[in-house]
Enzyme design. Sequence first.
Site, PDB file in Angstrom:
ATOM      1  NE  ARG A 139      -3.463   2.982  -0.807  1.00 33.81           N
ATOM      2  CZ  ARG A 139      -4.722   2.931  -0.414  1.00 33.81           C
ATOM      3  NH1 ARG A 139      -5.335   4.025  -0.004  1.00 33.81           N
ATOM      4  NH2 ARG A 139      -5.392   1.793  -0.411  1.00 33.81           N
ATOM      5  CD  GLU A 188      -3.055  -0.987   0.210  1.00 34.91           C
ATOM      6  OE1 GLU A 188      -3.060  -0.012  -0.555  1.00 34.91           O
ATOM      7  OE2 GLU A 188      -3.921  -1.893   0.157  1.00 34.91           O
ATOM      8  CG  ASP A 242      -6.281  -7.015  -7.284  1.00 36.92           C
ATOM      9  OD1 ASP A 242      -5.232  -7.351  -6.698  1.00 36.92           O
ATOM     10  OD2 ASP A 242      -7.061  -6.146  -6.838  1.00 36.92           O
ATOM     11  CD  GLU A 258     -10.712  -0.998  -8.389  1.00 41.34           C
ATOM     12  OE1 GLU A 258     -11.827  -0.566  -7.990  1.00 41.34           O
ATOM     13  OE2 GLU A 258      -9.699  -0.982  -7.676  1.00 41.34           O
TER      14      GLU A 258
END
Length: 552
Positions: A184, A180, A313, A449
């Site tokens: 980010r 994360e 994903d 998404e």
Amino acid sequence: MGSSKPQRHFRRGPPHLQIRAPDKDPKEQRQDDAGRRDEVVGDARQEESTQRTVVSWRGAVIEPEQGTELPSRKAQGPPTKPPSPAPGSQNQPASPNERQRAVIDAFRHAWTGYRKFAWGHDELKPVSRSFSEWFGLGLTLIDALDTMWILGLKKEFEEARKWVSKKLRFQKDVDVNLFESTIRILGGLLSAYHLSGDDLFLRKAEDFGNRLLPAFQTPSKIPYSDVNIGTGAAHPPRWTSDSTVAEVTSIQLEFRELSRLTGNKKFQEAAEEVTRRVHSLPGKKDGLVPMFISTHSGLFTHLGVFTLGARADSYYEYLLKQWIQGGKKETQLLEDYVEAVEGIKRHLLRKSEPRKLTFVGELAHGRFSAKMDHLVCFLPGTLALGAHHGLPAGHMELARALMDTCYQMNRQMETGLSPEIVHFNLYPQGDRKDVQVKPADRHNLLRPETVESLFYLHRLTGERKYQDWGWEILQSFNKYTRVPSGGYSSISNVQDPRSPQPRDKMESFFLGETLKYLYLLFSDDPDLLSLDTYVFNTEAHPLPIWAPPRVG
Ligand code: DMJ
């Protein structure tokens, strides 16, 4: 922007730090030594000079410059490889159109809330007019830097830049999640550097990257999920010694770019070691990967469960995007990606009833489940991007079909916003709709998404319907998630327009991704962050595609 304040080293020219491409890609060298796999019939090096066919994979010939393009661009003669953009060289956009102005308005509203109630903290809690901390690193502010640049919000960008300069300190006793914080914070800083040309962001990125490296010190070289950026102590989550497959395989774009910019290969080497190990692991099914991996043994765990949603994903996304980032030379990445797309088609694709929507389900120990996370809606965009870069036309067809489905996941809800998870109806039954939602899955976290994929589909087909679909979604966000005092809130029930139940949280990716992709979707300019020049990380931070090394 910023040229009036030279004392900040805030400028568009070349940066002070050493900027150079690696002399020779180590992966390419290894591939040279090992020889090519049987399926790879082309010659990647030859492709560099001839721009002809590169590889075939199980009969699918891949021609890197013959993907789907807007008709106007096809007429421009033989394509050439674009040079990597110089930091600060992306043009400011032309005047925004009406829909883009609506995105700017939404951004300003979100930013107003963050600025008033959460300045310098990780996330805004817009309803209680307060904030929440995750890492204590100004997550929303960093995630939003490049969006402000792209939207032309100079004043806001300057103010945020000042905070980064004066207040952002990484010498803190705090655990961060490697994935994360990489996508980010590291991704956000690197792309702010590329767009603005401001060295400050690169210096911060290098400092942060150094503090993440202890996460890779494990027996298997598969990194721990968490690392303390002050003490360097790294560890797995409390409940397991495993890491998540998507997490350890979705940090490579950022670490590779950090190495390219600093000239220090240690970042790239640590991240690529993970790619190499995952590539040769047993436990895959036609290119599909399980969701967990042991940091001790380096092996997949919890075998037999396959999804394109949470925990797997972006593994698939980063295979393709690294191949693009590296100039389409690292054929092993391409092969793994193409094989996985075949695996998706073979094991996870079905059609719903009554509308025959193509969707991607899940497989658990041979049993198919018609469950699809909204997270899977990154896939149409990724497939379209691959087709643009020369992968088979069938990928584009699948992208279009899945895009329709993701749109319906929004459209069939009373608020026009997708829930977190849907179940598709597999059999004709009365007036039952295609998209079913369980009570626990009715929330919407302001995720990007669907609009991310709409951006790719519009950019690569030129079809206006994708913009219109995104416009509907923006209006729904405004209607059901906008908090009057500032900010947007995730909601608990997308099926109850009278009471969507705000959850009092604005995720940083709403500014970093959702609004950015909406703004880009509404642009008709293919050169605004061209997909031939930039590749977006999984948090929507654009990073440059590397230029081929100079010959002679
Ligand atoms: C973001 O942090 C990234 O897009 C990630 O790949 C998935 N989760 C969120 C958005 O949904």
